[in-house]
Design a protein around this motif. Structure first.
Motif, PDB file in Angstrom:
ATOM      1  N   GLU A   1       4.005   2.798  -3.897  1.00 36.97           N
ATOM      2  CA  GLU A   1       3.202   1.577  -3.787  1.00 36.97           C
ATOM      3  C   GLU A   1       3.485   0.873  -2.479  1.00 36.97           C
ATOM      4  O   GLU A   1       4.554   1.033  -1.894  1.00 36.97           O
ATOM      5  CB  GLU A   1       3.506   0.648  -4.971  1.00 36.97           C
ATOM      6  N   GLY A   2       2.515   0.105  -2.014  1.00 35.00           N
ATOM      7  CA  GLY A   2       2.683  -0.657  -0.789  1.00 35.00           C
ATOM      8  C   GLY A   2       3.073  -2.089  -1.097  1.00 35.00           C
ATOM      9  O   GLY A   2       2.628  -2.670  -2.095  1.00 35.00           O
ATOM     10  N   TYR A   3       3.922  -2.666  -0.257  1.00 34.71           N
ATOM     11  CA  TYR A   3       4.347  -4.055  -0.436  1.00 34.71           C
ATOM     12  C   TYR A   3       3.991  -4.851   0.806  1.00 34.71           C
ATOM     13  O   TYR A   3       3.889  -4.318   1.910  1.00 34.71           O
ATOM     14  CB  TYR A   3       5.869  -4.125  -0.664  1.00 34.71           C
ATOM     15  N   SER A   4       3.822  -6.150   0.633  1.00 38.81           N
ATOM     16  CA  SER A   4       3.562  -7.008   1.781  1.00 38.81           C
ATOM     17  C   SER A   4       4.780  -6.975   2.694  1.00 38.81           C
ATOM     18  O   SER A   4       5.908  -6.765   2.246  1.00 38.81           O
ATOM     19  CB  SER A   4       3.303  -8.444   1.323  1.00 38.81           C
ATOM     20  N   GLN A   5       4.563  -7.176   3.984  1.00 41.35           N
ATOM     21  CA  GLN A   5       5.655  -7.068   4.953  1.00 41.35           C
ATOM     22  C   GLN A   5       6.337  -8.411   5.237  1.00 41.35           C
ATOM     23  O   GLN A   5       7.164  -8.507   6.126  1.00 41.35           O
ATOM     24  CB  GLN A   5       5.110  -6.480   6.256  1.00 41.35           C
TER      25      GLN A   5
ATOM     26  N   SER B   1      -6.332  -3.017  -3.471  1.00 39.52           N
ATOM     27  CA  SER B   1      -5.090  -2.441  -3.999  1.00 39.52           C
ATOM     28  C   SER B   1      -5.108  -0.942  -3.762  1.00 39.52           C
ATOM     29  O   SER B   1      -6.162  -0.308  -3.778  1.00 39.52           O
ATOM     30  CB  SER B   1      -4.971  -2.726  -5.497  1.00 39.52           C
TER      31      SER B   1
ATOM     32  N   ALA C   1      -3.938  -4.135   3.197  1.00 42.76           N
ATOM     33  CA  ALA C   1      -4.105  -5.444   3.840  1.00 42.76           C
ATOM     34  C   ALA C   1      -5.363  -5.479   4.707  1.00 42.76           C
ATOM     35  O   ALA C   1      -6.096  -6.468   4.728  1.00 42.76           O
ATOM     36  CB  ALA C   1      -2.872  -5.762   4.677  1.00 42.76           C
TER      37      ALA C   1
ATOM     38  N   SER D   1       4.636   4.225   2.023  1.00 42.28           N
ATOM     39  CA  SER D   1       4.528   2.891   1.438  1.00 42.28           C
ATOM     40  C   SER D   1       3.989   1.884   2.464  1.00 42.28           C
ATOM     41  O   SER D   1       3.132   1.050   2.155  1.00 42.28           O
ATOM     42  CB  SER D   1       5.899   2.432   0.930  1.00 42.28           C
ATOM     43  N   ARG D   2       4.469   1.979   3.693  1.00 41.06           N
ATOM     44  CA  ARG D   2       4.003   1.064   4.735  1.00 41.06           C
ATOM     45  C   ARG D   2       2.552   1.355   5.121  1.00 41.06           C
ATOM     46  O   ARG D   2       1.782   0.436   5.424  1.00 41.06           O
ATOM     47  CB  ARG D   2       4.918   1.162   5.954  1.00 41.06           C
TER      48      ARG D   2
ATOM     49  N   LEU E   1       3.420  -6.772  -4.517  1.00 43.71           N
ATOM     50  CA  LEU E   1       2.474  -5.674  -4.378  1.00 43.71           C
ATOM     51  C   LEU E   1       1.226  -6.171  -3.655  1.00 43.71           C
ATOM     52  O   LEU E   1       0.762  -7.281  -3.901  1.00 43.71           O
ATOM     53  CB  LEU E   1       2.083  -5.139  -5.754  1.00 43.71           C
ATOM     54  N   THR E   2       0.694  -5.348  -2.759  1.00 39.87           N
ATOM     55  CA  THR E   2      -0.462  -5.789  -1.985  1.00 39.87           C
ATOM     56  C   THR E   2      -1.722  -5.783  -2.833  1.00 39.87           C
ATOM     57  O   THR E   2      -2.085  -4.799  -3.440  1.00 39.87           O
ATOM     58  CB  THR E   2      -0.681  -4.870  -0.771  1.00 39.87           C
TER      59      THR E   2
ATOM     60  N   SER F   1       0.461  -0.160   2.454  1.00 37.25           N
ATOM     61  CA  SER F   1       0.445  -1.614   2.616  1.00 37.25           C
ATOM     62  C   SER F   1      -0.522  -2.026   3.724  1.00 37.25           C
ATOM     63  O   SER F   1      -1.311  -2.963   3.562  1.00 37.25           O
ATOM     64  CB  SER F   1       1.857  -2.104   2.941  1.00 37.25           C
TER      65      SER F   1
END
Length: 680
Positions: free
Chosen positions: A183-187, A157, A152, A144-145, A194-195, A148
């Motif tokens: 899924e990746g998320y903003s940190q 996406s 980024a 996931s990271r 969601l990014t 993300s």
């Protein structure tokens, strides 16, 4: 009473720790030890038994260990199981809890402490995991990271679907592959989201997931109330991770800012997404296109022309490990012109439920106004950004023309000075600005999409590489542990005069089961004189349908006669593969003719792998015939019933070592028989 101890597993090298009082785990008498062994053989799990704390996909051979407070009793009990174990039985001073290396303190190091010793051995066969799962190679949180970070950096996406295999209850049921998203998320903790999702896609996704999660919460779905009966505490049929099913595992949800069950790894939740969610079904269609390309051995399995029901273009990249498709990375949510985006009503009614005579996507019907607003915002914002991009490009073109006009008027000497002037530095800065990502993220042209694919590909290839390294490391560990099991089995029985008939077929059976073949044959070819024609003899067979057969060391005639025209001193272990059409063997190999004869004699269809092992006076041949589908990975593969080079190498190595041990075994039997002959 003593508290806490640690034991290091010799197979996975991990430490297993116990923090509690272990006085009740100490074995006091040899009689109790015998009772424990009987209980284990009957399928029991006595409290004194200690096993490796690692998961089965990490440790290929979980040990059996016991604690004693008497060193002599420990030695006596270890000796009593010497005929039942494979590998090396170990006796050791028991480490205190928290141990990380052999120099750490043990119980009894201090004079005031009581000494405890442990014994450790293996009687259970080595475990070979059938399926390859990406999340067992790289932790899903780390994936996931990674997603993300990639999203980024490239301003796009990205979702990674991982293939998870489930075995429904019942005999002969086909394994089911479910694609579960990571899924990746903003940190940034203050703005979890969601990014780089476009507004319309993100709103659609959240509407569907919120309604499904509420449905699951209202129905109290869990291990005691599983609608499809996937959960089984003994066989672990549902999405188990770290010993817990998805409905019991509650990681933090960035979008909801609380801990909720890991529903995206629940098989039933995924099935409900299939029934209710147009976006998930669109992704499944895209994944099927990738699967088709992989199974057809297409060099480039990227799909870049898939349109979802809402009109957005999606792009998919394969993630392969050991040539199996373990995941699919999907990016997109892009459109080339505003007319590509479907009207919200058309999107909601893209699939009709014939029974209800309404939209199949019932959860979206009540949210059409919200989706229409998101659609308009997306189109408006992207058009505005596109206009800014076009203005920026136009300004850059004007600047380039202006510079060209000025340079043309300069002399060569003046032009050279210009290159080192402040204006030249400004030009470099302009070049940097030009390379910055465009403001429009989703309204793109063909060239930008191609650039996006080229930018993303190396990141995913690197990710694929890392997963492949992890798999090869684990697979190597498993193969070498299995080798230890086989050689340990031979070592335990090779001094027995009458054990050849019983144990050799068992060895072949373990090889057949572990490497997933339908049959394994062992033949012998007497090779005393190269000028004589000799018959190939079958010693033993292990067949999935026919069971195990032993034909004696003298062997059963096969009717295949051959003259092996080669110098025995120049022969070496040689593999040969029959792929259904021709024999693949080293150029000029003296075993090619023998391989062609054996292929015709072995009845099994499909691939056949042969290993020729020459020893003084004889040539032994192992024939592995046809893959057993129930033992090989279920994931998409260009040649699922083939035999990988990785597997061939290990089979060759293990067969060579077995024959060396076998030769000693045979010579021991011959010498014993000679001693028993009456004196004349």
């Amino acid at each position: 009473m003593p508290e806490g101890f640690s034991i290091r597993c010799p197979h996975c090298q991990e430490w297993s720790n116990c923090d509690e009082d272990f006085g009740s785990k100490v074995v006091k008498t040899k009689q109790r030890f015998s009772e424990i062994l009987d209980e284990i053989s009957d399928g029991g799990n006595p409290s004194e038994l200690l096993r490796c704390g690692s998961k089965r996909w990490i440790c290929p051979a979980s040990f059996e260990s016991f604690i004693f407070d008497n060193e002599d009793l420990a030695s006596e009990c270890l000796e009593s199981v010497s005929d039942k174990i494979w590998g090396i039985g170990r006796k050791f001073g028991l480490y205190k809890k928290g141990a990380k290396n052999p120099k750490d303190p043990r119980w009894g190091d201090e004079q005031s402490e009581k000494k405890y010793v442990g014994i450790l051995f293996n009687t259970k066969p080595v475990f070979r995991r059938r399926e390859i799962e990406l999340e067992l190679l790289i932790d899903s949180e780390l994936v996931s990271r990674l997603i993300s970070g990639i999203g980024a950096e490239l301003d796009l996406s990205l979702t990674c679907y991982t293939a998870n295999v489930f075995y429904p209850k019942g005999i002969d049921k086909t394994p089911e592959i479910l694609w579960m998203p990571i899924e990746g998320y903003s940190q940034k903790p203050e703005s979890f989201r969601l990014t780089v999702y476009n507004r319309f896609c993100e709103d659609t996704r959240n509407i569907m997931l919120d309604k499904l999660i509420k449905e699951f919460e209202d129905d109290n779905v869990g291990i005691t109330n599983c609608p499809i009966g996937y959960y089984d505490s003994k066989n672990n049929l549902c999405g188990m991770r770290d010993g817990e099913p998805a409905c019991e595992r509650k990681p933090f949800s960035p979008l909801r800012k609380k801990n909720i069950p890991d529903w995206n790894h629940c098989p039933y939740f995924i099935k409900r997404r299939m029934e209710e969610e147009p976006c998930y079904n669109s992704d499944l269609e895209l994944i099927k296109k990738v699967v088709e390309k992989v199974e057809n051995s297409e060099k480039d399995a990227v799909v870049d022309d898939h349109k979802c029901p809402a009109g957005f273009t999606e792009i998919a990249f394969p993630v392969r490990v050991h040539d199996f498709l373990v995941g699919v990375a999907i990016t997109g949510q892009i459109f080339y012109k505003t007319s590509d985006i479907e009207d919200v009503k058309n999107f909601i009614w893209s699939q009709i439920d014939k029974n209800r005579k309404k939209s199949a996507w019932k959860f979206l019907e009540a949210e059409s106004d919200k989706l229409e607003k998101a659609r308009q915002i997306l189109i408006g914002s992207e058009l505005q950004r596109k206009e800014q991009d076009e203005e920026q490009e136009e300004e850059q073109k004007k600047e380039e023309k202006r510079e060209k006009y000025l340079l043309d008027k300069l002399s060569d000497e003046e032009r050279e000075k210009y290159q080192h002037s402040t204006l030249a530095l400004q030009k470099k800065n302009q070049e940097k600005e030009r390379k910055k990502p465009k403001k429009a993220r989703f309204l793109l042209d063909d060239q930008t999409v191609d650039e996006r694919i080229d930018d993303l590909r190396p990141h995913l290839e690197r990710f694929e590489e890392v997963a492949g390294w992890r798999y090869r490391d684990f697979r190597t560990k498993v193969e070498y542990t299995f080798r230890e099991e086989l050689l340990g089995y031979i070592d335990r029985h090779k001094m027995e005069n009458d054990s050849f008939e019983e144990h050799l077929p068992r060895l072949l059976k373990r090889m057949r089961e572990f490497w997933a073949f339908k049959a394994v044959y062992l033949t012998r070819y007497p090779f005393e004189k190269r000028t004589e024609e000799k018959e190939i003899l079958t010693i033993a067979i292990s067949d999935l349908d026919g069971g195990e057969m032993w034909h004696g060391y003298a062997g059963m005639p096969t009717g295949l006669k051959i003259k092996l025209d080669a110098d025995p001193r120049q022969l070496h272990p040689t593999p040969a593969l029959w792929n259904g059409g021709k024999i693949l063997v080293g150029k000029g190999s003296p075993f090619k003719k023998m391989a062609n004869l054996l292929v015709k004699k072995v009845p099994s269809e499909g691939y056949k792998f042969m290993v020729f092992i020459p020893v003084p006076g004889e040539v032994y041949t192992f024939i592995f015939a046809a893959r057993d589908k129930t033992g090989i990975c279920s994931l998409p593969h260009p040649n699922p019933e083939g035999i990988s080079q990785f597997c061939q190498d290990f089979i060759l190595e293990v067969c060579g070592e077995i024959v060396l041990e076998l030769s000693f075994w045979v010579s021991n039997i011959k010498s014993c028989l000679d001693k028993e002959k009456p004196q004349v």
